[in-house]
Design a protein around this motif. Structure first.
Motif, PDB file in Angstrom:
ATOM      1  N   GLY A   1       1.390 -12.684   1.025  1.00 47.36           N
ATOM      2  CA  GLY A   1       1.243 -11.292   0.628  1.00 47.36           C
ATOM      3  C   GLY A   1       0.186 -11.143  -0.436  1.00 47.36           C
ATOM      4  N   ARG A   2      -0.249  -9.938  -0.598  1.00 52.54           N
ATOM      5  CA  ARG A   2      -1.210  -9.627  -1.661  1.00 52.54           C
ATOM      6  C   ARG A   2      -1.000  -8.191  -2.099  1.00 52.54           C
ATOM      7  NH1 ARG A   2      -6.053 -11.068   1.700  1.00 52.54           N
ATOM      8  NH2 ARG A   2      -4.341 -11.958   2.919  1.00 52.54           N
ATOM      9  N   VAL A   3      -1.498  -7.850  -3.265  1.00 51.78           N
ATOM     10  CA  VAL A   3      -1.417  -6.487  -3.768  1.00 51.78           C
ATOM     11  C   VAL A   3      -2.831  -5.935  -3.883  1.00 51.78           C
ATOM     12  CG1 VAL A   3      -1.058  -5.183  -5.907  1.00 51.78           C
ATOM     13  CG2 VAL A   3       0.767  -6.619  -5.019  1.00 51.78           C
ATOM     14  N   VAL A   4      -3.041  -4.735  -3.386  1.00 53.38           N
ATOM     15  CA  VAL A   4      -4.334  -4.074  -3.555  1.00 53.38           C
ATOM     16  C   VAL A   4      -4.084  -2.652  -4.041  1.00 53.38           C
ATOM     17  CG1 VAL A   4      -6.608  -3.689  -2.516  1.00 53.38           C
ATOM     18  CG2 VAL A   4      -5.037  -5.322  -1.472  1.00 53.38           C
ATOM     19  N   LEU A   5      -4.899  -2.197  -4.987  1.00 53.20           N
ATOM     20  CA  LEU A   5      -4.745  -0.858  -5.547  1.00 53.20           C
ATOM     21  C   LEU A   5      -5.756   0.094  -4.940  1.00 53.20           C
ATOM     22  CD1 LEU A   5      -4.351  -1.724  -9.347  1.00 53.20           C
ATOM     23  CD2 LEU A   5      -2.576  -1.415  -7.611  1.00 53.20           C
ATOM     24  N   TYR A   6      -5.325   1.307  -4.630  1.00 54.17           N
ATOM     25  CA  TYR A   6      -6.245   2.346  -4.173  1.00 54.17           C
ATOM     26  C   TYR A   6      -6.111   3.569  -5.054  1.00 54.17           C
ATOM     27  CZ  TYR A   6      -7.382  -0.801  -0.505  1.00 54.17           C
ATOM     28  OH  TYR A   6      -7.826  -1.915   0.146  1.00 54.17           O
ATOM     29  N   PRO A   7      -7.223   3.975  -5.694  1.00 57.78           N
ATOM     30  CA  PRO A   7      -7.146   5.006  -6.733  1.00 57.78           C
ATOM     31  C   PRO A   7      -7.102   6.442  -6.217  1.00 57.78           C
ATOM     32  CG  PRO A   7      -9.321   3.983  -6.724  1.00 57.78           C
ATOM     33  CD  PRO A   7      -8.533   3.346  -5.629  1.00 57.78           C
ATOM     34  N   SER A   8      -7.256   6.665  -4.924  1.00 58.22           N
ATOM     35  CA  SER A   8      -7.281   8.053  -4.437  1.00 58.22           C
ATOM     36  C   SER A   8      -6.653   8.113  -3.052  1.00 58.22           C
ATOM     37  CB  SER A   8      -8.728   8.550  -4.359  1.00 58.22           C
ATOM     38  OG  SER A   8      -9.430   7.800  -3.388  1.00 58.22           O
ATOM     39  N   ASN A   9      -6.307   9.318  -2.653  1.00 61.14           N
ATOM     40  CA  ASN A   9      -5.763   9.511  -1.309  1.00 61.14           C
ATOM     41  C   ASN A   9      -6.774   9.085  -0.249  1.00 61.14           C
ATOM     42  OD1 ASN A   9      -3.539  10.490  -2.523  1.00 61.14           O
ATOM     43  ND2 ASN A   9      -3.872  12.648  -1.989  1.00 61.14           N
ATOM     44  N   GLN A  10      -8.047   9.388  -0.491  1.00 60.98           N
ATOM     45  CA  GLN A  10      -9.059   9.062   0.499  1.00 60.98           C
ATOM     46  C   GLN A  10      -9.158   7.557   0.713  1.00 60.98           C
ATOM     47  OE1 GLN A  10     -10.627  11.405   2.439  1.00 60.98           O
ATOM     48  NE2 GLN A  10     -10.984   9.503   3.542  1.00 60.98           N
ATOM     49  N   THR A  11      -9.171   6.801  -0.378  1.00 64.70           N
ATOM     50  CA  THR A  11      -9.290   5.342  -0.234  1.00 64.70           C
ATOM     51  C   THR A  11      -8.034   4.770   0.430  1.00 64.70           C
ATOM     52  OG1 THR A  11      -8.608   5.141  -2.554  1.00 64.70           O
ATOM     53  CG2 THR A  11     -10.957   4.951  -2.093  1.00 64.70           C
ATOM     54  N   LEU A  12      -6.880   5.355   0.136  1.00 66.56           N
ATOM     55  CA  LEU A  12      -5.668   4.875   0.807  1.00 66.56           C
ATOM     56  C   LEU A  12      -5.742   5.143   2.315  1.00 66.56           C
ATOM     57  CD1 LEU A  12      -2.800   3.708   0.788  1.00 66.56           C
ATOM     58  CD2 LEU A  12      -1.992   6.078   0.670  1.00 66.56           C
ATOM     59  N   LYS A  13      -6.153   6.360   2.668  1.00 65.12           N
ATOM     60  CA  LYS A  13      -6.259   6.685   4.093  1.00 65.12           C
ATOM     61  C   LYS A  13      -7.281   5.766   4.767  1.00 65.12           C
ATOM     62  CE  LYS A  13      -6.703  11.232   3.479  1.00 65.12           C
ATOM     63  NZ  LYS A  13      -6.944  12.644   3.844  1.00 65.12           N
ATOM     64  N   ASP A  14      -8.355   5.475   4.065  1.00 67.89           N
ATOM     65  CA  ASP A  14      -9.354   4.573   4.634  1.00 67.89           C
ATOM     66  C   ASP A  14      -8.790   3.158   4.804  1.00 67.89           C
ATOM     67  OD1 ASP A  14     -11.119   6.648   4.812  1.00 67.89           O
ATOM     68  OD2 ASP A  14     -12.382   6.041   3.146  1.00 67.89           O
ATOM     69  N   TYR A  15      -7.936   2.741   3.861  1.00 66.63           N
ATOM     70  CA  TYR A  15      -7.305   1.429   4.015  1.00 66.63           C
ATOM     71  C   TYR A  15      -6.465   1.389   5.298  1.00 66.63           C
ATOM     72  CZ  TYR A  15      -4.019  -2.370   3.725  1.00 66.63           C
ATOM     73  OH  TYR A  15      -3.275  -3.482   4.049  1.00 66.63           O
ATOM     74  N   LEU A  16      -5.631   2.409   5.476  1.00 66.29           N
ATOM     75  CA  LEU A  16      -4.758   2.430   6.650  1.00 66.29           C
ATOM     76  C   LEU A  16      -5.580   2.564   7.936  1.00 66.29           C
ATOM     77  CD1 LEU A  16      -1.906   4.618   5.114  1.00 66.29           C
ATOM     78  CD2 LEU A  16      -1.750   2.194   5.721  1.00 66.29           C
ATOM     79  N   SER A  17      -6.659   3.342   7.858  1.00 65.01           N
ATOM     80  CA  SER A  17      -7.550   3.459   9.017  1.00 65.01           C
ATOM     81  C   SER A  17      -8.175   2.111   9.357  1.00 65.01           C
ATOM     82  CB  SER A  17      -8.657   4.475   8.721  1.00 65.01           C
ATOM     83  OG  SER A  17      -8.102   5.758   8.493  1.00 65.01           O
ATOM     84  N   TRP A  18      -8.509   1.373   8.326  1.00 65.22           N
ATOM     85  CA  TRP A  18      -9.107   0.043   8.527  1.00 65.22           C
ATOM     86  C   TRP A  18      -8.140  -0.859   9.290  1.00 65.22           C
ATOM     87  CZ3 TRP A  18      -8.238  -4.438   4.885  1.00 65.22           C
ATOM     88  CH2 TRP A  18      -9.037  -5.535   5.225  1.00 65.22           C
ATOM     89  N   ARG A  19      -6.877  -0.818   8.915  1.00 64.17           N
ATOM     90  CA  ARG A  19      -5.899  -1.648   9.607  1.00 64.17           C
ATOM     91  C   ARG A  19      -5.687  -1.180  11.048  1.00 64.17           C
ATOM     92  NH1 ARG A  19      -7.438  -5.190   8.358  1.00 64.17           N
ATOM     93  NH2 ARG A  19      -5.821  -6.332   9.430  1.00 64.17           N
ATOM     94  N   GLN A  20      -5.693   0.162  11.253  1.00 63.33           N
ATOM     95  CA  GLN A  20      -5.474   0.640  12.617  1.00 63.33           C
ATOM     96  C   GLN A  20      -6.696   0.367  13.502  1.00 63.33           C
ATOM     97  OE1 GLN A  20      -4.639   4.929  13.761  1.00 63.33           O
ATOM     98  NE2 GLN A  20      -2.724   3.989  14.400  1.00 63.33           N
ATOM     99  N   ALA A  21      -7.883   0.492  12.935  1.00 57.24           N
ATOM    100  CA  ALA A  21      -9.089   0.151  13.701  1.00 57.24           C
ATOM    101  C   ALA A  21      -9.057  -1.333  14.068  1.00 57.24           C
ATOM    102  CB  ALA A  21     -10.339   0.495  12.898  1.00 57.24           C
ATOM    103  N   ASP A  22      -8.590  -2.146  13.129  1.00 52.62           N
ATOM    104  CA  ASP A  22      -8.450  -3.583  13.383  1.00 52.62           C
ATOM    105  C   ASP A  22      -7.466  -3.831  14.519  1.00 52.62           C
ATOM    106  OD1 ASP A  22      -8.924  -6.417  12.109  1.00 52.62           O
ATOM    107  OD2 ASP A  22      -6.760  -6.285  12.460  1.00 52.62           O
ATOM    108  N   CYS A  23      -6.366  -3.099  14.501  1.00 57.13           N
ATOM    109  CA  CYS A  23      -5.358  -3.211  15.565  1.00 57.13           C
ATOM    110  C   CYS A  23      -6.010  -2.922  16.918  1.00 57.13           C
ATOM    111  CB  CYS A  23      -4.217  -2.233  15.308  1.00 57.13           C
ATOM    112  SG  CYS A  23      -3.029  -2.092  16.666  1.00 57.13           S
ATOM    113  N   HIS A  24      -6.749  -1.815  16.978  1.00 58.15           N
ATOM    114  CA  HIS A  24      -7.377  -1.433  18.234  1.00 58.15           C
ATOM    115  C   HIS A  24      -8.329  -2.514  18.739  1.00 58.15           C
ATOM    116  CE1 HIS A  24      -9.264   0.950  21.304  1.00 58.15           C
ATOM    117  NE2 HIS A  24     -10.389   0.424  20.881  1.00 58.15           N
ATOM    118  N   ILE A  25      -9.201  -2.949  17.872  1.00 53.72           N
ATOM    119  CA  ILE A  25     -10.216  -3.935  18.280  1.00 53.72           C
ATOM    120  C   ILE A  25      -9.558  -5.216  18.782  1.00 53.72           C
ATOM    121  CG2 ILE A  25     -12.011  -5.469  17.369  1.00 53.72           C
ATOM    122  CD1 ILE A  25     -12.786  -3.045  15.540  1.00 53.72           C
ATOM    123  N   ASN A  26      -8.570  -5.708  18.034  1.00 52.60           N
ATOM    124  CA  ASN A  26      -7.900  -6.939  18.445  1.00 52.60           C
ATOM    125  C   ASN A  26      -7.113  -6.757  19.733  1.00 52.60           C
ATOM    126  OD1 ASN A  26      -8.849  -8.412  16.290  1.00 52.60           O
ATOM    127  ND2 ASN A  26      -7.117  -7.834  14.977  1.00 52.60           N
TER     128      ASN A  26
END
Lengths: 277, 277, 277, 277
Positions: C137-162
């Motif tokens: 596990g790891r901890v990552v901080l996101y200072p805004s709603n936009q960066t959090l949404k981008d984090y989750l989008s990054w994981r979902q885009a990764d899901c799609h590609i894989n």
């Protein structure tokens, strides 16, 4: 000579010590605040005969140093100073020195400190500098515009509280002849309203008329400034050169002494926070 | 006046921003090294006409600043400097400012920088200081005596390698009239032995006879020093006072230019690492 | 007995070691993301005969563990999982365990891992668990709603590609009899459009009709759920008790398999980011 | 299909969020201790009918989990456990996962937790596991052998103090019929000697004869262990195979229940600290 050939090997043998350096990158997209405080400035003020409760020479020197910091370093969006402290706010998108906290704070601290000595004589003409002063600094991150504004409001509220106290304290000493202990005793437990009342009824001082720089501190923001320089110009028809006034516009850190707690300031200068909400 | 009463409340309302300050306490029982580097000193050296490859005025000024840092701050056990850098080593048991990394590095950076301007004229009599210089700093922890010694050895090996290079480079330029590019080209791929050979065969320079300060850098350690001061004394029988020489012994940061890579130095000065192995 | 009296002293003598614990408080007002990844799950999947490219039992078990984490821990606002990873998002205002990063990540990691073994049999009826799995596990901080949404989008885009890659890869192996190396070779350099084309023209598979859970991963959000339980009730007039259906509404972490990259999801569930913009 | 082509671009557009991950590398050359604590184990012990003051099944299960951690992870030199806690000590020279603190603690926490459920039935035959337990963990660095030994001594002294207290407390309840409040009251202000006296005079219990595992906790160190396995062997002259006992020596984490505060243990097992002084 053989020895020498070994030095390079020696160096690479020792180079593992670099791996002990920790990474101190500041979290991206956060405002990076570096706050400096004078070290032991109580003593420094006494030794250099600072006027009490405020020495305008000292405050102007602080601001000159802060302007130097803003001009020499990168990405400072706004700065705020009062008494012997100054806060520098780096932009959330700044990537200066890869956002390393140690770089931010040591560059600010060293540039401010060297400027303090360098420009001392421009502000303290008759008062020689007796020893080189120290400053300490820290880095604090603020993840949103609101928290940044609250940070700056916190410093300005601190300025107000301290300055009101100091103004009454030193007036009691300087004009009523109280000892420091007596003045302290007189002020114990008083609220802001009481302090205003003492100033007004006992000394006919309306605190609101005290200089803004003392009451509000100093905000430094980037503004377009017209610089008029003279330039020697030679026109083809003339034998001799002529000096001409040339006006160049550039961005400079300009001092303001206004309220930054309310919304008005931020509405008037939207560019400071722009693109970071 | 009502407004004012609200300021204290305002301040406490904003005070939550203090919780954004991160704790940066250095791991206990580790050596804390603060290394400073001049910012953009290549340009600084040129603008201030530094002698090449070494300007002894500049090196002595650096050492004066380092001594000021050691005297003004707490718990520095040893310092080492070369070129435009200086490393300060705080004791493993130091609890100065609760071992906060930001305090260590900003105090060092600001005290060094203000001293640099303050003492400039004592070393550069005919060369005015044109602008206030900056320095950057970092904190690195070393958990054992061996890793600390290896760190210092790394810096001294670095000093040697750079100085040998610079000595040949500038001799080629100053005495053989090569351009910087030509000198660089000439040195490409040469080993230490080759560089010594160039100096010896082409310029009759034995690198070993170059000044120790240039080749080894400067180590600052605490040593007992006798200070002789004069004191006015009035004996009862006399009408006039008499000045007497008074000798006082105190600890001072004393510069040495010796090898610190080998064991000899550490055996000669066991007190530096004492109690920390 | 004397020895014993000394133990308390001994303990306090040793207690200084507590000061070596570093503070790892997460910056306030930031989203705290803990992401878990299965350790060596390639091997784990093989040993436990996971279906390829997706094993729905394994995915449902992962989601059951994530739900347990959300119910047992505090302040998780949303979670997202795919393959052998799961991300847990703690609220910016959470003060759970004083926001210590180590607490966040070890509680998540241990609760997830113990749940994985505990609930294994509910999902893998015929497949015994051969050894206890690990997660990092790891901890990552996101200072805004936009960066959090981008984090989750990054994981979902990764899901799609894989998932697109794996779907084609395993179809080539399972239905065309290619070896792993041949399948890899066939896919080298292909774009998403090419992969869709292979599926469609060679196997009549429309990737868009593949199960949403495989293509989008699993989002867990808190929703009101009606729980119907039976309760024994004894009415005064009756001799025997009667069981009654009782409906209780409570908040539960509910799995969705929808797009979270676009705005629609966030507009439909404004409560997730509420009060944090 | 067009949509799909955009996903890769989308992913790279979001990938900036990776830069928000902070580096949490542990200082090189330091011992890295991960300490785990059971979450809410007071309740867990009650729900699962743990014997009081010590449940040997639970302690053995903890040790089984710790052994699994040592075997599955890399570079654990020694572990120490008592009650619901276990400490794992990674070697100073370990470079496992680049010494990232989050990797150390989440791997330990998750492997321990999954093992706890996995091996539960081997130790609690008649007591089903009712829910999956949680653990929290932290990382602490110790820069020298002495500080590491002091850390372990601190935990063992803690074990002693708690176990002596709990032994008297539960004996008062179980054999004298005191209520928990009465037992607590009886022990208020007593020293170790007093507690021993109560046990001896009131219950004829010599605390020194209590099991070592309860009084000292459990140390796990690597030792050579002979494993005897049976192997089917077919000799050329024979028609049928024969089973033979084969002895293989390998390193295993072996539990000891001995004093680790004094020097004897460390002198007997110099290999634990070897090469790290």
């Amino acid at each position: 000579r053989c020895l020498r050939a070994g030095v390079l090997m020696a160096k690479s043998k020792f180079e593992y010590v670099r791996s002990f350096e920790a990474d101190d990158t500041c979290l991206p997209h956060c405002w990076v605040v570096v706050r400096l405080d004078g070290r032991n400035f109580h003593r420094f003020a006494e030794k250099h005969n600072f006027a009490k409760p405020n020495d305008s020479r000292a405050l102007h020197l602080m601001t000159k140093c802060a302007q130097t910091v803003m001009e020499e370093l990168e990405d400072v969006a706004i700065a705020y100073g009062q008494s012997d402290e100054y806060s520098f706010v780096f932009k959330p998108k700044s990537n200066w020195f890869k956002r390393r906290a140690s770089k931010f704070m040591t560059h600010v601290a060293s540039q401010f400190a060297s400027s303090y000595v360098f420009y001392w004589r421009d502000y303290f003409e008759d008062q020689p500098l007796l020893y080189p002063p120290g400053f300490d600094g820290r880095v604090v991150l603020y993840p949103s515009n609101q928290t940044l504004k609250d940070y700056l409001s916190w410093r300005q509220a601190d300025c107000h509280i301290n300055n009101l106290y100091n103004t009454v304290y030193w007036t009691l000493i300087q004009r009523s002849g109280l000892t420091p202990t007596q003045a302290q005793e007189r002020l114990k437990g008083t609220l802001a309203a009481d302090k205003n009342e003492i100033l007004f009824s006992q000394f006919s001082i309306n605190y609101n008329n005290e200089p803004l720089m003392y009451r509000k501190g100093t905000v430094l923001i980037w503004q377009k400034v017209d610089e008029v320089t003279t330039k020697e110009v030679k026109l083809p028809a003339e034998m001799e050169g002529r000096t001409m006034a040339v006006t160049r516009t550039s961005m400079k850190p300009v001092p303001l002494h206004c309220d930054i707690i309310g919304d008005a300031f931020w509405k008037e200068h939207p560019e400071i926070l722009e693109g970071n909400s």
